[in-house]
Each structure stands twice: as C-alpha cells, then as structure tokens.
Design a protein around this motif. Structure first.
Motif, mmCIF file in Angstrom:
data_model
loop_
_atom_site.group_PDB
_atom_site.id
_atom_site.type_symbol
_atom_site.label_atom_id
_atom_site.label_comp_id
_atom_site.label_asym_id
_atom_site.label_seq_id
_atom_site.Cartn_x
_atom_site.Cartn_y
_atom_site.Cartn_z
ATOM 1 N N GLY A 45 -10.536 4.418 -33.790
ATOM 2 C CA GLY A 45 -11.049 3.150 -34.270
ATOM 3 C C GLY A 45 -9.984 2.246 -34.855
ATOM 4 O O GLY A 45 -10.301 1.264 -35.539
ATOM 5 N N ARG A 46 -8.728 2.559 -34.576
ATOM 6 C CA ARG A 46 -7.634 1.748 -35.112
ATOM 7 C C ARG A 46 -7.234 0.664 -34.118
ATOM 8 O O ARG A 46 -7.718 0.616 -32.997
ATOM 9 C CB ARG A 46 -6.407 2.638 -35.385
ATOM 10 N N GLU A 47 -6.318 -0.212 -34.596
ATOM 11 C CA GLU A 47 -5.714 -1.146 -33.657
ATOM 12 C C GLU A 47 -4.796 -0.365 -32.725
ATOM 13 O O GLU A 47 -4.219 0.650 -33.112
ATOM 14 C CB GLU A 47 -4.903 -2.209 -34.406
ATOM 15 N N TYR A 48 -4.680 -0.817 -31.494
ATOM 16 C CA TYR A 48 -3.831 -0.118 -30.532
ATOM 17 C C TYR A 48 -3.202 -1.136 -29.595
ATOM 18 O O TYR A 48 -3.578 -2.323 -29.588
ATOM 19 C CB TYR A 48 -4.630 0.939 -29.761
ATOM 20 N N ASN A 49 -2.248 -0.657 -28.782
ATOM 21 C CA ASN A 49 -1.589 -1.569 -27.846
ATOM 22 C C ASN A 49 -1.820 -1.131 -26.403
ATOM 23 O O ASN A 49 -2.593 -0.216 -26.131
ATOM 24 C CB ASN A 49 -0.090 -1.712 -28.176
ATOM 25 N N GLU A 50 -1.109 -1.760 -25.491
ATOM 26 C CA GLU A 50 -1.339 -1.535 -24.059
ATOM 27 C C GLU A 50 -0.957 -0.144 -23.581
ATOM 28 O O GLU A 50 -1.320 0.260 -22.465
ATOM 29 C CB GLU A 50 -0.577 -2.584 -23.238
ATOM 30 N N LYS A 51 -0.252 0.637 -24.417
ATOM 31 C CA LYS A 51 0.156 1.979 -23.995
ATOM 32 C C LYS A 51 -1.024 2.938 -23.832
ATOM 33 O O LYS A 51 -0.851 4.055 -23.353
ATOM 34 C CB LYS A 51 1.177 2.562 -24.973
ATOM 35 N N VAL A 52 -2.228 2.489 -24.213
ATOM 36 C CA VAL A 52 -3.417 3.322 -23.950
ATOM 37 C C VAL A 52 -3.550 3.567 -22.443
ATOM 38 O O VAL A 52 -4.023 4.622 -22.015
ATOM 39 C CB VAL A 52 -4.704 2.681 -24.513
ATOM 40 N N ASP A 53 -3.114 2.589 -21.639
ATOM 41 C CA ASP A 53 -3.195 2.745 -20.182
ATOM 42 C C ASP A 53 -2.223 3.802 -19.676
ATOM 43 O O ASP A 53 -2.509 4.513 -18.700
ATOM 44 C CB ASP A 53 -2.885 1.412 -19.486
ATOM 45 N N ASP A 102 -9.566 1.214 -19.082
ATOM 46 C CA ASP A 102 -10.472 2.223 -18.504
ATOM 47 C C ASP A 102 -9.861 2.792 -17.224
ATOM 48 O O ASP A 102 -10.516 2.862 -16.181
ATOM 49 C CB ASP A 102 -11.850 1.623 -18.232
ATOM 50 N N ILE A 103 -8.586 3.189 -17.328
ATOM 51 C CA ILE A 103 -7.900 3.796 -16.190
ATOM 52 C C ILE A 103 -8.486 5.181 -15.955
ATOM 53 O O ILE A 103 -8.441 6.041 -16.837
ATOM 54 C CB ILE A 103 -6.380 3.909 -16.450
ATOM 55 N N LYS A 104 -9.063 5.402 -14.785
ATOM 56 C CA LYS A 104 -9.621 6.703 -14.422
ATOM 57 C C LYS A 104 -9.668 6.783 -12.896
ATOM 58 O O LYS A 104 -9.592 5.755 -12.211
ATOM 59 C CB LYS A 104 -11.010 6.899 -15.019
ATOM 60 N N PRO A 105 -9.766 7.984 -12.334
ATOM 61 C CA PRO A 105 -9.722 8.131 -10.873
ATOM 62 C C PRO A 105 -10.784 7.321 -10.132
ATOM 63 O O PRO A 105 -10.532 6.842 -9.027
ATOM 64 C CB PRO A 105 -9.923 9.633 -10.665
ATOM 65 N N VAL A 144 -13.425 1.731 -26.178
ATOM 66 C CA VAL A 144 -13.811 1.643 -24.777
ATOM 67 C C VAL A 144 -13.065 2.739 -24.028
ATOM 68 O O VAL A 144 -12.112 3.314 -24.529
ATOM 69 C CB VAL A 144 -13.468 0.267 -24.162
ATOM 70 N N GLY A 145 -13.493 3.011 -22.800
ATOM 71 C CA GLY A 145 -12.830 4.053 -22.018
ATOM 72 C C GLY A 145 -13.803 5.150 -21.639
ATOM 73 O O GLY A 145 -15.015 5.042 -21.833
ATOM 74 N N THR A 146 -13.248 6.231 -21.100
ATOM 75 C CA THR A 146 -14.046 7.314 -20.536
ATOM 76 C C THR A 146 -13.536 8.658 -21.055
ATOM 77 O O THR A 146 -12.324 8.846 -21.171
ATOM 78 C CB THR A 146 -13.935 7.283 -18.992
ATOM 79 N N PRO A 147 -14.445 9.589 -21.403
ATOM 80 C CA PRO A 147 -13.987 10.919 -21.825
ATOM 81 C C PRO A 147 -12.994 11.499 -20.825
ATOM 82 O O PRO A 147 -13.064 11.195 -19.636
ATOM 83 C CB PRO A 147 -15.280 11.739 -21.846
#
Length: 280
Positions: free
Chosen positions: A183-191, A132-135, A170-173
C-alpha cells in the motif's frame, strides 16, 4: 455496435470474450488486412472503476503507438452504447497458454523476455507503467511477434526527469510486486518484478511465490524469499539465476530497471548465440 464501424470493416467470428467486451475478427476492404475488434457494451459498466479502466486503455495505446511489441490501436469508434477498438489481430496462443504446455529453453526464454522488456522500457520512457504484466497479457501475432496488451490498469507517472511515484493496489497474484501490496508509493520497477516472475515460470514451470489461496500467495510475495530448487534449476545457468535475483529483488533501489535488464550479460549473450545460429 457502431454503424461507422460497419461501414469500414467486415466483422466475422467471435475470437474472444471478457467481462464487458467481445473480440471479433474483422477485415478492412480498403487495406486488405485482418484485424481484431473489441466491442464493449458501455451499458454494462455500472462500476465507475471499470468504466475508467476501459476508457483509459485506448488513450494509453494511442500514446504508445508505434512500438513493434505493444498492441497497436488502429481505429476507435464510439456511440452512446458501444465502444469499438480495432487493434492488431493476435490469434496465436498467448504466453499463458504456452506456459501451461511446457517449460522453455534459456534461449527461448531470453528471446521472449527481451521483446517483453523492450516493450516495458518503451512504456517507461513514455512515462507509463503497465502495472499488470502477466502471461495472459502477452500476445503473439501471426508472425509470432510478441505484443504486450491490456493497459486497463496502466498509470501515467511522468517521463524523463519528471518521473513520479504511483499508488493503488492493482495487479494479479503471483506477479504483483511486494511494494504494491504494502500500500505504499511505488515506481515503474513494479513491471520489472512482474517480468522477472514470468521469466522464472518460463524456466521452472512453477511460480516463485504461491499459496493455496490469493491471500497465501500475497503473503509469499511479501516475504519475497526467492529460491532455486536444485531439482528444477539444475540445468539453468548461473547467469540466468543472477538476472532473476536482480529482477525479483525486494529492495527496489537494487532492482534493475528495464533498460538495465536489456544490458544484462545473459540477455546479450543468448541473443548473440541465436544470431550465430542463424548464420550457420
């Protein structure tokens, strides 16, 4: 509020408030320093998911303790009704407040991004994705040092060669990566994607993907059509745009890791420019 907390800290004025907790400025007579104390009324946590998030955050912060760009947890006090977390005091405007006031120069943006990515890289090496990286979650202390906060959505995915994938929307628009929304599996690169969106906003003053509603914003994120309008990006360097393309990249296999971002020429060259300026 826990009695043991009152015995060790003097609580002063309220400096923040959330859905379940209130943040106070507090003082430790033994160290002579000020801190922040987040007080959570556990009786308000009727949703199991909310309880899980709030119980997870102190555990994650303790695991990540020691990094200069991650909010430090100093003490934890808990009784039947309350959870109290003593952390760094960050009273300077957070990144969201700063972004709403103005855009940033490339040098300012690179300095903030380098600190943020350093924190993210440390998390990833410890096997933790923030998610949930956001300002709003990027705070600054009295010395203007960046502190990544709010690890309620974080997930442990494993460290070293044991890294696995994660699930869960999870996360923010604006900031959430497209693979999360799918809705898939994902890794840490979402950050890294989220940090790239923040960099775009710092340089442009607007997000790369947006809509009138959350649904329209999610649809724009899923399309992932990254553009650099000339009227906004006229003065932004090709190197900065190159980094943005490699961070806000739908193809996860081609998206940079946090460590690769730190080695990007734009980050290195702007850092060198600031160092030279300090010498003159």
């Amino acid at each position: 509020m826990c009695e043991s907390l009152k015995n060790e800290y003097q609580l002063f004025e309220e400096i923040g408030r959330g859905r379940f907790g209130t943040v106070y400025r507090c003082f430790s007579p033994s160290s002579g320093e000020f801190f922040a104390c987040k007080t959570i009324d556990k009786r308000l946590l009727t949703d199991p998911t909310d309880r899980e998030c709030l119980e997870k955050e102190p555990k994650v912060l303790q695991l990540l303790s020691g990094n200069p760009h991650i909010l430090q947890i100093y003490k934890l006090y808990e009784d039947e009704n309350y959870l109290n977390i003593v952390t760094d005091l960050c009273e300077s405007p957070d990144l969201y407040e700063r972004i709403t006031k103005s855009t940033f120069t490339e040098s300012e943006s690179a300095t903030i991004l380098k600190s943020l990515i350093s924190a993210i890289s440390f998390c990833h090496h410890m096997g933790v994705a923030h998610r949930d990286i956001k300002p709003d979650n990027i705070l600054f202390d009295s010395r203007n040092r960046l502190k990544l906060a709010d690890f309620g959505s974080a997930e442990y995915f494993g460290a070293g060669n044991e890294k696995g994938t994660m699930r869960g929307v999870v996360g923010t628009p604006y900031y959430v990566a497209p693979e999360v929304l799918m809705g898939r599996e994902y890794n840490e690169k979402v950050d890294v994607w989220s940090a790239g969106v923040i960099l775009y906003i710092m340089l442009a003053g607007v997000p790369p993907f947006y809509g009138e509603t959350a649904t329209e914003t999610f649809e724009a994120v899923l399309r992932g059509n990254l553009r650099f309008p000339t009227r906004i990006f006229r003065s932004v360097s090709p190197e900065a745009k190159d980094l943005l393309r490699k961070m806000i990249c739908k193809d996860v296999s081609r998206r940079l890791s946090a460590d690769q971002v730190l080695r990007h020429p734009w980050i290195i060259s702007v850092g060198e420019t600031r160092s030279m300026a300090d010498l003159t």
